[in-house]
Design an enzyme around this catalytic site. Structure first.
Site, PDB file in Angstrom:
ATOM      1  N   GLU A 276       0.831  -1.170  -0.107  1.00 37.58           N
ATOM      2  CA  GLU A 276      -0.132  -0.138  -0.203  1.00 37.58           C
ATOM      3  C   GLU A 276       0.882   1.279  -0.030  1.00 37.58           C
ATOM      4  O   GLU A 276       0.628   2.183   0.705  1.00 37.58           O
ATOM      5  CB  GLU A 276      -0.872  -0.082   1.241  1.00 37.58           C
ATOM      6  CG  GLU A 276      -1.847  -1.211   1.159  1.00 37.58           C
ATOM      7  CD  GLU A 276      -3.063  -1.160   2.332  1.00 37.58           C
ATOM      8  OE1 GLU A 276      -2.567  -0.857   3.286  1.00 37.58           O
ATOM      9  OE2 GLU A 276      -4.009  -1.876   1.882  1.00 37.58           O
ATOM     10  N   ASP A 355      -8.313  -8.895   4.160  1.00 35.22           N
ATOM     11  CA  ASP A 355      -8.279  -8.049   5.227  1.00 35.22           C
ATOM     12  C   ASP A 355      -9.160  -7.845   6.242  1.00 35.22           C
ATOM     13  O   ASP A 355     -10.044  -6.967   5.991  1.00 35.22           O
ATOM     14  CB  ASP A 355      -7.973  -6.667   4.129  1.00 35.22           C
ATOM     15  CG  ASP A 355      -7.380  -5.573   5.067  1.00 35.22           C
ATOM     16  OD1 ASP A 355      -6.969  -5.879   6.213  1.00 35.22           O
ATOM     17  OD2 ASP A 355      -7.370  -4.377   4.487  1.00 35.22           O
ATOM     18  N   GLU A 383     -12.214  -2.336  12.093  1.00 32.63           N
ATOM     19  CA  GLU A 383     -12.237  -1.603  11.051  1.00 32.63           C
ATOM     20  C   GLU A 383     -13.519  -1.825  10.178  1.00 32.63           C
ATOM     21  O   GLU A 383     -14.214  -1.143   9.375  1.00 32.63           O
ATOM     22  CB  GLU A 383     -10.939  -1.477  10.264  1.00 32.63           C
ATOM     23  CG  GLU A 383     -11.082  -1.114   8.866  1.00 32.63           C
ATOM     24  CD  GLU A 383      -9.743  -1.144   8.140  1.00 32.63           C
ATOM     25  OE1 GLU A 383      -8.852  -1.713   8.837  1.00 32.63           O
ATOM     26  OE2 GLU A 383      -9.581  -0.741   7.085  1.00 32.63           O
TER      27      GLU A 383
HETATM   28  C1  GCU Z   1      -6.074  -1.979   5.865  1.00 32.92           C
HETATM   29  C2  GCU Z   1      -6.378  -0.616   6.465  1.00 32.92           C
HETATM   30  C3  GCU Z   1      -5.265   0.080   6.259  1.00 32.92           C
HETATM   31  C4  GCU Z   1      -3.887  -0.406   6.876  1.00 32.92           C
HETATM   32  C5  GCU Z   1      -3.858  -1.881   6.290  1.00 32.92           C
HETATM   33  C6  GCU Z   1      -2.687  -2.404   6.781  1.00 32.92           C
HETATM   34  O1  GCU Z   1      -6.036  -1.982   4.568  1.00 32.92           O
HETATM   35  O2  GCU Z   1      -7.489  -0.088   5.848  1.00 32.92           O
HETATM   36  O3  GCU Z   1      -5.375   1.361   7.061  1.00 32.92           O
HETATM   37  O4  GCU Z   1      -2.843   0.447   6.723  1.00 32.92           O
HETATM   38  O5  GCU Z   1      -4.936  -2.772   6.303  1.00 32.92           O
HETATM   39  O6  GCU Z   1      -2.969  -3.510   7.792  1.00 32.92           O
HETATM   40  O7  GCU Z   1      -1.515  -2.356   6.644  1.00 32.92           O
END
Ligand code: GCU
Length: 677
Positions: A276, A355, A383
């Site tokens: 990400e 996730d 979340e």
């Molecule tokens: C999810 C979450 C993110 C987080 C990511 C992770 O995608 O929405 O906010 O950073 O998990 O676990 O790194």
């Protein structure tokens, strides 16, 4: 302002003889052969003093020579017994009670448990409880940012950071006490997405605060960990972060030596790399082991460990691309590296391949790697499970994950993450934490059960969800309300109602969420509330592909091939719609709406029914809660009632959006003729 979570000690009503006898007995406490200067010892002793003087309403007499004391609580240091450093044994004797521990963490855990047993009224009859923690690492991962906000935080701001500074104050101590009382021994204080000032958390600007924080933690048996920016050397003028580049290697060695000079008890680093948008070894054509091992070698001389996350996938996918399956990514990147990681690297694997959805299969990396240290990562921050506005007690979900048979020598996930299956020294469980600076720490008071429960479960994976819920409910809901409501009748009623709500909550949430394991269907970005197609044409790789005839993803050999990542038995189980567990049917298969489930219902009718039921369950839970009016503390009652009001409205929103979406896609009527829009 903050409350003391489940450690709110109240005077015990000494109305009957039994309680009076216990009180008389326990005001004498003898610590035998401990180092009385050890900081953990001092905290353990202080805890007894604080707890007993309030609960028993007596002055507590301490001694260190057992011959001086006839009756009372005897606490013995017994390193020669098989309790390890963290286990304890609590038992009754003809002179009262004994706690034995082979190390200081064990002493602390034994004492916290003893106080619990006292408060729970469980010191009756023959007490004999010996527990050696199942998991070596029992971690909390805070996603706190240095400006003070929390990623996916739903209970206020950070109590670790404010205005780019580390906070160390009385709340830090309360936090350490609370989490250590449930067996947590490692805490990562900052977000895995390391940005801005957090890159410099491990620099001279913050060493002193980190050292102070780590000393508080150490006094409660907790190691401090920090999340780091993989490309940090580049912030210091080195033009690369290639893990095989000599400049990078020596930069990290020097930095580690400086860090440990300043914060000697640091546990190590948590790393989110190549995920990400975070930097990582892929940029330099290196693999995940190259990255992790470079850091591991730099930190090894100081006894530190590297926790390396497996949440690596392509988050720039084209939704038209049917070959790429995000579920496959973790295994595709890590499986081939099994056995190549340094001894002080631990891979941290999310429970599912996607996730933190309300339902997912277990990640095939568990059972897919036979020579690698592994930690199970779960998320108590909720979340995707109601963001601490909906009640959703997650321990039953984690129990299912732990008991999953990977068929790697018949080892369950619990066997693997405890280190039992492969004899690993580093293994365990981590939870993305749900705390913030709200008065009650977790926004929803009932979400406190997830914090308490995660600790308890990671300590002793054979505890049942009900037992954990029961203890928490009694300790927090009943006893926090003072002597009156702690009295037997009210206490029982409060506890029973709370446990019933907790145990109903995850199944209810699943019912009104995305159906049959398909996941998502949430509003993009904030991930709260229904938006069935919210992620359907996005880059995130999370699609349900509903059309007017069918829904779901074929992840079998004929489809994306994800099922082949499991050991044979599970691969076979998931490959056929006939044997696939139905709660995961649409995760693994693309199915027509008129497919008949084992219940005899079609998929479409199942969707309608579960969504109506889910909202009804919320009505039922909220009704139950209302029966506690006047019994539980007024503030707690008001806070939880307000959340239930929202959950009632919001579960109906989920119900109607999902049901109407499928009605409009399929034009199939609800057999029961209920209103669809
Ligand atoms: C999810 C979450 C993110 C987080 C990511 C992770 O995608 O929405 O906010 O950073 O998990 O676990 O790194």
């Amino acid at each position: 302002m903050y409350n003391s979570l489940w450690l709110n000690y109240k005077k015990l009503s000494v109305s009957d003889d039994f309680e009076k006898n216990i009180a008389d007995c326990l005001c004498n406490v003898c610590f035998v052969s401990f180092d009385e200067n050890n900081p953990v010892f001092l905290n353990a002793k202080k805890e007894i003093e604080t707890a007993f003087s309030v609960i028993l309403d007596r002055k507590i007499n301490f001694c260190s020579n057992e011959n001086e004391m006839k009756n009372g609580l005897f606490i013995n240091f017994t390193p020669e017994k098989d309790l390890g450093k963290e286990g304890y044994h609590v038992f009754s004797t003809d002179k009262g009670y004994s706690i034995e521990a082979g190390g200081y963490n064990g002493l602390l855990y034994g004492i916290f448990r003893f106080i619990e047993l006292l408060r729970l009224g469980k010191l009756t009859g023959n007490v004999d409880e010996k527990v050696i923690p199942d998991n070596p690492l029992r971690m909390l991962n805070h996603w706190d940012n240095m400006p003070g906000d929390i990623e996916r935080g739903y209970s206020g701001n950070s109590f670790f950071f404010e205005d780019n500074k580390v906070l160390v104050n009385d709340r830090t101590v309360m936090y350490a006490r609370a989490v250590s009382s449930v067996g947590i021994n490692a805490v990562v204080i900052n977000n895995v997405n390391v940005k801005g000032e957090a890159s410099y958390l491990i620099s001279e600007k913050h060493y002193e605060d980190l050292r102070n924080l780590s000393e508080i933690f150490n006094g409660y048996g907790i190691s401090l960990f920090v999340s780091i920016n993989y490309a940090l050397p580049m912030e210091y003028g080195i033009e690369t972060a290639d893990p095989l580049d000599e400049r990078v290697i020596s930069w990290w060695k020097e930095r580690c030596s400086e860090i440990y000079e300043n914060v000697p008890s640091l546990g190590g680093f948590l790393v989110k790399a190549d995920s990400e948008g975070r930097p990582g070894p892929f940029t330099y054509g290196r693999n995940q082991a190259d990255g992790a091992n470079m850091l591991a070698k730099a930190i090894a001389p100081f006894g530190g460990i590297i926790i390396w996350r497996c949440f690596v996938y392509n988050c720039r996918q084209d939704w038209r691309d049917t070959k790429t399956d995000r579920a496959r990514a973790g295994y595709d990147y890590f499986h081939a590296l099994d056995g190549q990681f340094e001894d002080n690297v631990v891979l941290q694997i999310k429970n599912g391949p996607m996730d933190f959805q309300v339902r997912e299969p277990v990640s095939p990396l568990f059972g897919g790697m036979e020579h690698t240290n592994q930690i199970l990562e779960v998320q108590i921050a909720q979340e995707y499970t109601g963001q601490q506005r909906h009640v959703c007690y997650l321990i039953p979900w984690f129990k299912e994950v732990l008991s999953f048979n990977t068929h790697m020598n018949e080892a369950s996930v619990a066997d693997i993450v405890s280190g039992r299956a492969m004899g690993n020294r580093y293994a365990g469980m981590a939870a993305v934490c749900n705390t913030g600076n709200d008065f009650n720490w977790t926004g929803h008071d009932l979400a406190g059960a997830n914090l308490y429960g995660f600790g308890k479960l990671s300590f002793n994976t054979s505890l049942s969800s009900e037992e954990i819920a029961y203890d928490w409910a009694r300790l927090y809901m009943a006893s926090a309300m003072g002597e009156e409501s702690f009295k037997k009748i009210n206490g029982d009623r409060i506890t029973d109602v709370t446990v019933e709500i907790l145990m109903k909550s995850w199944p209810a949430y699943e019912k009104y969420n995305a159906p049959l394991g398909i996941g998502w269907m949430v509003v993009p970005n904030n991930h709260y509330g229904p938006d069935v197609d919210g992620y359907e044409y996005s880059v995130w790789g999370t699609y349900h592909k509903a059309d007017c005839r069918a829904i779901g993803i074929d992840r079998t050999e004929k489809g994306t091939g994800f099922t082949t990542q499991y050991r044979k038995e599970n691969a076979e189980l998931y490959s056929s719609a006939d044997t696939c567990p139905e709660e995961l049917l649409l995760f693994f298969h693309r199915m027509p709406y008129n497919y008949i489930l084992r219940s005899g219902k079609t998929i479409i009718q199942h969707i309608y029914d579960t969504h109506f039921e889910g909202a009804e369950d919320v009505e039922y839970m909220s009704g139950l809660w209302n029966t506690l009016k006047g019994l539980v503390n007024e503030d707690v009652f008001e806070r939880v009632t307000a959340r239930f009001e929202h959950q009632l409205m919001h579960s109906k929103e989920w119900r109607d959006v999902i049901n109407s979406y499928f009605y409009r896609k399929t034009l199939i009527e609800d057999e029961k003729g209920r209103e669809l829009y």
